[in-house]
Design a protein around this motif. Structure first.
Motif: not given
Length: 148
Positions: A101, A104-105, A107-109, A111, A113, A145
């Protein structure tokens, strides 16, 4: 009480209780902390102490693996025992679900890719999970990921 003070207190307790193995490991840890302070010329924070503890644990586990490969079972057990004593100075480890978790958080925060962004993801992970997770395992999670 800082982590370093706690380690010194534990050394006194081990000395009084006659726990030779524990005392030896704590003295080795304090020597490593002192060496780090001399190198950096500044007082170590709790985060710095955790880095030193993690490094020593990794060294012990690597040594145990090498001793196992050459059949030195007693030395392997000693190294693992020392790693276990050192593990007591780390905060409670995050579960695999919590680590996933967190990855993932972040990576999202950030950006992120692609694998090019791994450095900034790992830097943020280091800040948030220092001492609570094996950074090698986190690195593998991030690669999985970002690589997919």
């Amino acid at each position: 009480m800082s982590l370093k003070e706690q380690i010194r207190t534990d050394m006194k307790t081990a000395l009084k209780a006659g726990e030779k193995d524990r005392l030896s490991v704590i003295r080795m840890l304090l020597a490593a902390l002192q060496t780090r302070e001399i190198e950096t010329r500044e007082e170590l924070s709790d985060a710095d102490v955790l880095q030193v503890v993690e490094k020593l644990i990794k060294q012990r586990k690597d040594s145990a693996k090498q001793f196992a490969e050459v059949g030195r079972r007693e030395r392997q057990e000693q190294e693992l025992s020392e790693a276990e004593i050192l593990q007591g100075y780390l905060p409670e480890q995050l579960s695999e679900a919590e680590l996933n978790q967190l990855v993932v958080e972040i990576i999202d925060a950030t950006g992120a890719n692609s694998m090019k962004d791994m450095g900034k993801v790992m830097a943020e992970l280091r800040n948030r999970a220092q001492g609570k997770a094996d950074m090698g395992m986190l690195s593998s999670l991030v690669k999985a990921k970002l690589g997919s």
